[in-house]
Design a protein around this motif. Structure first.
Motif, PDB file in Angstrom:
ATOM      1  N   TYR A  94       0.787  -1.228   0.000  1.00 16.95           N
ATOM      2  CA  TYR A  94       0.000   0.000   0.000  1.00 16.95           C
ATOM      3  C   TYR A  94       0.824   1.286   0.000  1.00 16.95           C
ATOM      4  O   TYR A  94       0.247   2.372  -0.069  1.00 16.95           O
ATOM      5  N   ASN A 137      -0.826   9.084   2.495  1.00 16.56           N
ATOM      6  CA  ASN A 137      -1.942   9.115   1.539  1.00 16.56           C
ATOM      7  C   ASN A 137      -3.179   9.743   2.165  1.00 16.56           C
ATOM      8  O   ASN A 137      -3.885  10.539   1.517  1.00 16.56           O
ATOM      9  N   ASP A 138      -3.449   9.407   3.426  1.00 14.32           N
ATOM     10  CA  ASP A 138      -4.596   9.996   4.118  1.00 14.32           C
ATOM     11  C   ASP A 138      -4.408  11.503   4.273  1.00 14.32           C
ATOM     12  O   ASP A 138      -5.340  12.287   4.046  1.00 14.32           O
ATOM     13  N   CYS A 164      -4.986  13.272   0.855  1.00 22.91           N
ATOM     14  CA  CYS A 164      -6.398  13.346   0.489  1.00 22.91           C
ATOM     15  C   CYS A 164      -7.131  14.388   1.329  1.00 22.91           C
ATOM     16  O   CYS A 164      -7.952  15.164   0.811  1.00 22.91           O
ATOM     17  N   SER A 218       5.265  10.693  -0.564  1.00 28.06           N
ATOM     18  CA  SER A 218       4.070   9.903  -0.833  1.00 28.06           C
ATOM     19  C   SER A 218       4.263   8.865  -1.931  1.00 28.06           C
ATOM     20  O   SER A 218       3.462   7.941  -2.044  1.00 28.06           O
ATOM     21  N   HIS A 269       5.384   5.671  -4.140  1.00 31.82           N
ATOM     22  CA  HIS A 269       5.518   4.287  -3.700  1.00 31.82           C
ATOM     23  C   HIS A 269       6.978   3.870  -3.527  1.00 31.82           C
ATOM     24  O   HIS A 269       7.290   3.004  -2.710  1.00 31.82           O
TER      25      HIS A 269
END
Length: 272
Positions: free
Chosen positions: A90, A96-97, A100, A118, A120
């Motif tokens: 993930y 990521n939170d 967003c 952020s 990967h």
């Protein structure tokens, strides 16, 4: 059925809350020590990272780098010389939170550092820069099969290029709305240095692709069984338990969970 890939396990590293290194983890896996989940536990210092990088790096990078450094130290290999594979189902879910939430609320307030972290392949990027490594570097994801996919990629490179390769699997807990959608609520990182076998190496690993469903994995102590279910990078804990106990064993790891494809398994055998 495919041809087998034979490798030596030269180094092992592990870093998670309550399991700061392989020594502590091995004792817990053997049943001679205890794993106490400590979400706020300090992450061991990563000597390759400068103080500024250590301060800016997210948890996923710090855990991965700490485990990788342990594995390289045990193997007696220079991090700058090792091709590497970083596997994560993930990426960094906490970042990521954050992204967003900020994009929805006030996009102009987005932190450039958070955005930078952020991607990967952030753990691979931090590692290769800090180690001065110019060897090949791979970042991959395969859902719940990510640990197995990372091992297979590492073994393929090690055998094809006849060179030691560093493999790191890491995932961190989801937060915010993502926590209700993603089956990951714990942090965990494991690293292995795999190499073509030379001489009478103490730990041998054979990998082979097989058709069919994966056999059930061996049981673990209750706390570690729970950890395996809470983090996709931790699915390899039964393999690590056999290494900690120095017990020959076999394992099957599913290579995908797509119901529209025939089942495929990575079969592992450990020998000492």
């Amino acid at each position: 059925m495919s041809a087998a890939l034979d490798l030596a396990i030269e180094g092992i590293g592990l870093c998670a809350p309550g399991l700061p290194d392989w020594t502590v983890a091995a004792a817990a896996l053997r049943g001679t020590g205890h794993h106490v989940d400590e979400p706020a536990a300090a992450i061991p210092k990563v000597t390759l990272l400068s103080p500024n990088e250590q301060r800016r790096a997210p948890q996923s990078v710090l855990l991965a780098a700490a485990a990788a450094e342990q594995a390289c130290r045990m193997a007696g290999r220079a991090p700058c010389e090792l091709p590497n594979v970083f596997a994560s189902s993930y990426g960094d879910l906490a970042i990521n939170d954050y992204l967003c939430a900020v994009l929805a609320r006030a996009p102009r307030e987005l932190s450039p550092t958070k955005f930078h972290n952020s991607v990967h392949n952030a753990p691979a990027g931090y590692w290769t820069i800090a180690a001065g490594c110019t060897a090949s570097s791979t970042a991959l994801s395969a859902g719940r099969a990510t640990f197995a996919a990372g091992l297979l990629e590492t073994a393929t490179i090690a055998c094809a290029e006849a060179t030691p390769v560093l493999c790191v699997a890491v995932d961190v807990a989801a937060s915010g709305p993502l926590a209700g959608m993603i089956d990951c609520d714990a942090a965990f990182a494991v690293a292995l240095v795999l190499a073509p076998p030379a001489g009478a190496h103490a730990r041998r690993l054979r990998l082979q692709l097989r058709d069919g469903d994966a056999a059930q994995l061996a049981p673990l102590p209750a706390a570690l069984h729970a950890l395996r279910e809470r983090n996709p990078a931790a699915v390899g804990l039964p393999l690590l338990a056999a290494l900690a106990r120095r017990e020959p064993a076999t394992f099957d790891f599913a290579l995908h969970d797509d119901k529209d494809l025939p089942p495929s398994t990575l079969h592992l055998e450990i020998a000492f």
